[in-house]
Design a protein around this motif. Structure first.
Motif, PDB file in Angstrom:
ATOM      1  N   ILE A 236       1.035  -1.277   0.028  1.00 27.53           N
ATOM      2  CA  ILE A 236       0.205  -0.357   0.299  1.00 27.53           C
ATOM      3  C   ILE A 236       0.810   1.072   0.317  1.00 27.53           C
ATOM      4  CG2 ILE A 236      -1.746   1.085   0.871  1.00 27.53           C
ATOM      5  CD1 ILE A 236      -2.455  -1.300   2.317  1.00 27.53           C
ATOM      6  N   PRO A 237       0.724   1.697  -1.243  1.00 22.44           N
ATOM      7  CA  PRO A 237       2.274   3.010  -1.113  1.00 22.44           C
ATOM      8  C   PRO A 237       1.558   4.289  -0.411  1.00 22.44           C
ATOM      9  CG  PRO A 237       1.152   2.272  -3.228  1.00 22.44           C
ATOM     10  CD  PRO A 237       0.377   1.628  -2.312  1.00 22.44           C
ATOM     11  N   ALA A 238       2.980   4.300   0.471  1.00 18.92           N
ATOM     12  CA  ALA A 238       2.172   5.979   1.890  1.00 18.92           C
ATOM     13  C   ALA A 238       3.529   6.166   1.648  1.00 18.92           C
ATOM     14  CB  ALA A 238       2.741   4.632   3.273  1.00 18.92           C
ATOM     15  N   ILE A 239       3.516   7.507   2.776  1.00 21.62           N
ATOM     16  CA  ILE A 239       5.047   8.490   2.925  1.00 21.62           C
ATOM     17  C   ILE A 239       3.987   8.637   4.584  1.00 21.62           C
ATOM     18  CG2 ILE A 239       5.780  10.611   2.669  1.00 21.62           C
ATOM     19  CD1 ILE A 239       4.625  10.757  -0.045  1.00 21.62           C
ATOM     20  N   TYR A 240       5.250   8.340   5.751  1.00 23.09           N
ATOM     21  CA  TYR A 240       5.319   8.685   6.337  1.00 23.09           C
ATOM     22  C   TYR A 240       6.361   9.385   7.092  1.00 23.09           C
ATOM     23  CZ  TYR A 240       7.948   3.606   6.548  1.00 23.09           C
ATOM     24  OH  TYR A 240       9.494   2.893   6.306  1.00 23.09           O
ATOM     25  N   THR A 241       6.137   9.855   8.947  1.00 19.05           N
ATOM     26  CA  THR A 241       7.121  10.253   9.199  1.00 19.05           C
ATOM     27  C   THR A 241       7.973   9.265  10.474  1.00 19.05           C
ATOM     28  OG1 THR A 241       6.215  12.479   8.531  1.00 19.05           O
ATOM     29  CG2 THR A 241       8.170  12.343  10.345  1.00 19.05           C
ATOM     30  N   GLU A 242       9.591   9.437  10.502  1.00 20.35           N
ATOM     31  CA  GLU A 242       9.820   8.611  11.670  1.00 20.35           C
ATOM     32  C   GLU A 242      10.618   9.854  12.823  1.00 20.35           C
ATOM     33  OE1 GLU A 242      11.733   4.853   9.015  1.00 20.35           O
ATOM     34  OE2 GLU A 242      12.859   5.981  10.206  1.00 20.35           O
ATOM     35  N   VAL A 252      12.456  12.163  10.060  1.00 25.08           N
ATOM     36  CA  VAL A 252      12.547  11.526   8.299  1.00 25.08           C
ATOM     37  C   VAL A 252      11.581  11.299   8.222  1.00 25.08           C
ATOM     38  CG1 VAL A 252      14.055   9.737   7.325  1.00 25.08           C
ATOM     39  CG2 VAL A 252      15.039  10.856   9.162  1.00 25.08           C
ATOM     40  N   THR A 253      11.284  11.967   6.675  1.00 26.78           N
ATOM     41  CA  THR A 253       9.818  11.180   5.467  1.00 26.78           C
ATOM     42  C   THR A 253      10.547  10.241   4.964  1.00 26.78           C
ATOM     43  OG1 THR A 253       9.409  13.981   5.900  1.00 26.78           O
ATOM     44  CG2 THR A 253       8.533  12.238   4.088  1.00 26.78           C
ATOM     45  N   VAL A 254       9.031   9.364   4.883  1.00 31.49           N
ATOM     46  CA  VAL A 254       9.812   7.889   3.784  1.00 31.49           C
ATOM     47  C   VAL A 254       8.681   7.837   3.145  1.00 31.49           C
ATOM     48  CG1 VAL A 254      10.408   5.403   4.693  1.00 31.49           C
ATOM     49  CG2 VAL A 254      11.044   7.097   6.282  1.00 31.49           C
ATOM     50  N   SER A 255       8.745   7.548   1.525  1.00 31.55           N
ATOM     51  CA  SER A 255       8.101   6.804   1.142  1.00 31.55           C
ATOM     52  C   SER A 255       8.404   5.864   0.606  1.00 31.55           C
ATOM     53  CB  SER A 255       8.270   8.208  -0.169  1.00 31.55           C
ATOM     54  OG  SER A 255       7.927   9.332  -0.259  1.00 31.55           O
ATOM     55  N   GLY A 353       2.935  -3.178   6.626  1.00 28.29           N
ATOM     56  CA  GLY A 353       3.571  -3.798   6.937  1.00 28.29           C
ATOM     57  C   GLY A 353       5.211  -2.617   7.356  1.00 28.29           C
ATOM     58  N   ILE A 354       4.338  -1.258   7.961  1.00 27.97           N
ATOM     59  CA  ILE A 354       5.729  -0.325   8.416  1.00 27.97           C
ATOM     60  C   ILE A 354       5.963  -0.753   9.594  1.00 27.97           C
ATOM     61  CG2 ILE A 354       6.560   2.319   8.719  1.00 27.97           C
ATOM     62  CD1 ILE A 354       3.886   2.953   6.107  1.00 27.97           C
ATOM     63  N   LEU A 355       7.089  -0.197  10.078  1.00 29.33           N
ATOM     64  CA  LEU A 355       7.556  -0.514  11.208  1.00 29.33           C
ATOM     65  C   LEU A 355       7.109   0.628  12.096  1.00 29.33           C
ATOM     66  CD1 LEU A 355       9.509  -2.721   9.915  1.00 29.33           C
ATOM     67  CD2 LEU A 355      11.425  -1.951  11.137  1.00 29.33           C
ATOM     68  N   MET A 356       6.414   0.596  13.069  1.00 29.91           N
ATOM     69  CA  MET A 356       5.530   1.819  13.998  1.00 29.91           C
ATOM     70  C   MET A 356       6.677   2.018  14.856  1.00 29.91           C
ATOM     71  SD  MET A 356       3.279   2.740  11.118  1.00 29.91           S
ATOM     72  CE  MET A 356       2.331   3.817  13.062  1.00 29.91           C
ATOM     73  N   ARG A 357       7.354   1.316  15.559  1.00 30.14           N
ATOM     74  CA  ARG A 357       8.485   1.927  16.452  1.00 30.14           C
ATOM     75  C   ARG A 357       9.591   1.069  16.076  1.00 30.14           C
ATOM     76  NH1 ARG A 357       7.282   3.172  22.290  1.00 30.14           N
ATOM     77  NH2 ARG A 357       9.765   3.396  22.829  1.00 30.14           N
ATOM     78  N   MET A 358      10.909   1.070  16.417  1.00 27.56           N
ATOM     79  CA  MET A 358      12.252   0.785  16.986  1.00 27.56           C
ATOM     80  C   MET A 358      12.579   0.951  17.737  1.00 27.56           C
ATOM     81  SD  MET A 358      14.974  -0.204  13.655  1.00 27.56           S
ATOM     82  CE  MET A 358      13.797  -1.019  12.653  1.00 27.56           C
ATOM     83  N   ILE A 359      13.722   0.276  18.460  1.00 24.89           N
ATOM     84  CA  ILE A 359      14.045   0.186  19.582  1.00 24.89           C
ATOM     85  C   ILE A 359      15.790  -0.381  19.354  1.00 24.89           C
ATOM     86  CG2 ILE A 359      15.294   0.686  21.895  1.00 24.89           C
ATOM     87  CD1 ILE A 359      12.077   0.745  22.517  1.00 24.89           C
ATOM     88  N   VAL A 360      17.096   0.135  19.357  1.00 24.12           N
ATOM     89  CA  VAL A 360      18.134  -0.605  19.038  1.00 24.12           C
ATOM     90  C   VAL A 360      18.809  -0.020  19.728  1.00 24.12           C
ATOM     91  CG1 VAL A 360      18.623   0.172  16.375  1.00 24.12           C
ATOM     92  CG2 VAL A 360      19.496  -1.661  17.315  1.00 24.12           C
ATOM     93  N   THR A 366       9.810   6.306  16.737  1.00 25.72           N
ATOM     94  CA  THR A 366       8.287   6.100  16.646  1.00 25.72           C
ATOM     95  C   THR A 366       8.264   6.852  14.803  1.00 25.72           C
ATOM     96  OG1 THR A 366       8.542   6.075  18.715  1.00 25.72           O
ATOM     97  CG2 THR A 366       6.226   6.533  17.590  1.00 25.72           C
ATOM     98  N   VAL A 367       6.471   5.697  14.779  1.00 29.84           N
ATOM     99  CA  VAL A 367       6.448   6.904  13.408  1.00 29.84           C
ATOM    100  C   VAL A 367       5.120   7.696  13.635  1.00 29.84           C
ATOM    101  CG1 VAL A 367       4.792   6.092  11.197  1.00 29.84           C
ATOM    102  CG2 VAL A 367       7.178   4.771  11.597  1.00 29.84           C
TER     103      VAL A 367
END
Length: 389
Positions: A236-242, A252-255, A353-360, A366-367
């Motif tokens: 599903i094409p999308a634009i989101y912000t991390e 960071v803006t991601v498409s 399928g977007i990684l909405m949260r990541m901790i490493v 967080t998106v």
């Protein structure tokens, strides 16, 4: 002499009884326990758990072979009556119900003799245990390749604990009561006339589906299923912000679209990253040069502080499921994974399928906003007029 004969007879009877029990199959022993319930008039409460979370409660009333059950789950009340001849089923959502012959109905809500007598069903007695304050016989019932475990009260013949996969049902209280016969008469305001066939009415079917879906949602996902969720990104094409939890609160803006990815860090000097499905490229708004880079290069880390190839992972060295939660309105599945040499906590949108949260390590992302839109193909092309090195 007479006393000796009587004593000998008692010993013979006792030995004969033990021999008959020893010769009985596990199925026969289980049935004999279950039939104990027929001699009682009882009321009991059962709690149902999925992954240790309470999802429903039911009240059951039994008298001989008759049964009444009222359950509440996901805000819906459902009812079952077994009057010895027919099974009646209805819910709080509609005045349309279902009626079937007892011998034709497959699931009355209680373990029955018919459930275990088939040749395809295996029963194993595992011993005696105490469950929920009741002395029980523990049994394993294997049907269609799946095991379920029952702790059956030695006194009442009721399953006071049932475990199957990640579902557990516990009887919390049993009371002896004189249950009125009227309890087992279905309500007159429910229309059972059109439901002699096996198909449920539309509303009843929807209620059953809602409960089934809720249980499926609560089920832990396997590593393969989790990787499948990640692979959905871009379908599903999308634009989101991390947003990164650092001093600068970097955004960071991601498409994404199909297998392509475009990133932009909007600063005094804009930074860009492109993944064309095969290679990574970076450039900035000052120097008209595009660099083909590796995912581990420093230029990539500015736009993706974590390893960006995790978005396209095919396997994890380690996987531990964490649960299901909502992040910015997206229902997500979480897992702790080992990818490369780093351990990640990641939460993936079930839908996108977007990684909405990541901790490493010291990275916490967080998106904060997702927009579904048909991203132009030109977004995933290298900028014109730039040299590629």
């Amino acid at each position: 002499m007479r006393k000796s004969i009587l004593a000998a007879m008692v010993v013979v009877i006792f030995i004969s009884t033990l021999s008959s029990l020893a010769m009985a199959t596990d199925k026969e022993v289980l049935i004999s326990y279950m039939e104990k319930r027929l001699g009682y008039s009882l009321e009991y409460i059962t709690d149902m758990f999925v992954d240790e979370g309470l999802v429903g409660t039911s009240q059951t009333k039994v008298k001989g072979a008759k049964m009444y059950m009222a359950s509440v789950s996901q805000g819906i009340s459902s009812y079952v009556i077994n009057d010895g001849e027919y099974i009646y089923l209805w819910t709080s959502m509609t005045n349309i119900g279902k009626k079937s012959k007892v011998e034709d109905y497959k699931d009355s809500g209680e373990l029955s003799k018919n459930d275990i007598t088939g040749d395809e069903v295996t029963v194993r007695i595992l011993g005696r245990e105490n469950a929920n304050g009741f002395e029980c016989m523990k049994v394993e019932i294997i049907a269609e390749g799946r095991s379920q475990y029952h702790w059956i009260s030695e006194e009442y013949g009721v399953s006071v604990r049932i475990i199957m996969d990640n579902v557990r049902m516990d009887v919390t209280r049993i009371e002896r009561k004189d249950i009125p016969d009227s309890t087992f008469v279905p309500p007159s305001y429910i229309d059972f006339s059109g439901s002699m066939s096996f198909g449920l009415g539309q509303a009843v079917a929807q209620a059953a589906k809602d409960i089934e879906d809720a249980m499926a949602e609560a089920r832990p996902v396997t590593k393969e299923e989790f990787l499948g969720l990640i692979a959905k990104r871009g379908s599903i094409p999308a634009i989101y912000t991390e947003r990164y939890d650092n001093v600068l609160k970097t955004k960071v803006t991601v498409s994404v679209k199909a297998g392509f990815e475009y990133r932009m860090l909007d600063a005094a000097v804009k930074l860009y990253l492109l993944y064309d499905g095969k290679d990574f490229y970076t450039w900035n708004s000052m120097i008209k040069t595009v660099s083909k880079v590796k995912s581990t290069d420093a230029a990539v880390k500015l736009l993706s502080p974590y390893d960006p190839t995790i978005m396209y992972a095919k396997d994890f060295t380690f996987y531990e499921y964490l649960g299901r939660d909502s992040i910015m309105g997206e229902m997500c599945r979480g897992a702790l994974v080992l990818y490369g040499v780093r351990t990640y906590e990641i939460w993936v949108s079930e839908r996108l399928g977007i990684l909405m949260r990541m901790i490493v390590d010291d990275v916490d992302m967080t998106v904060i906003g997702v927009t579904e839109k048909d991203v132009p193909d030109s977004t995933f092309q290298l900028p014109s007029g730039y040299k590629v090195k």
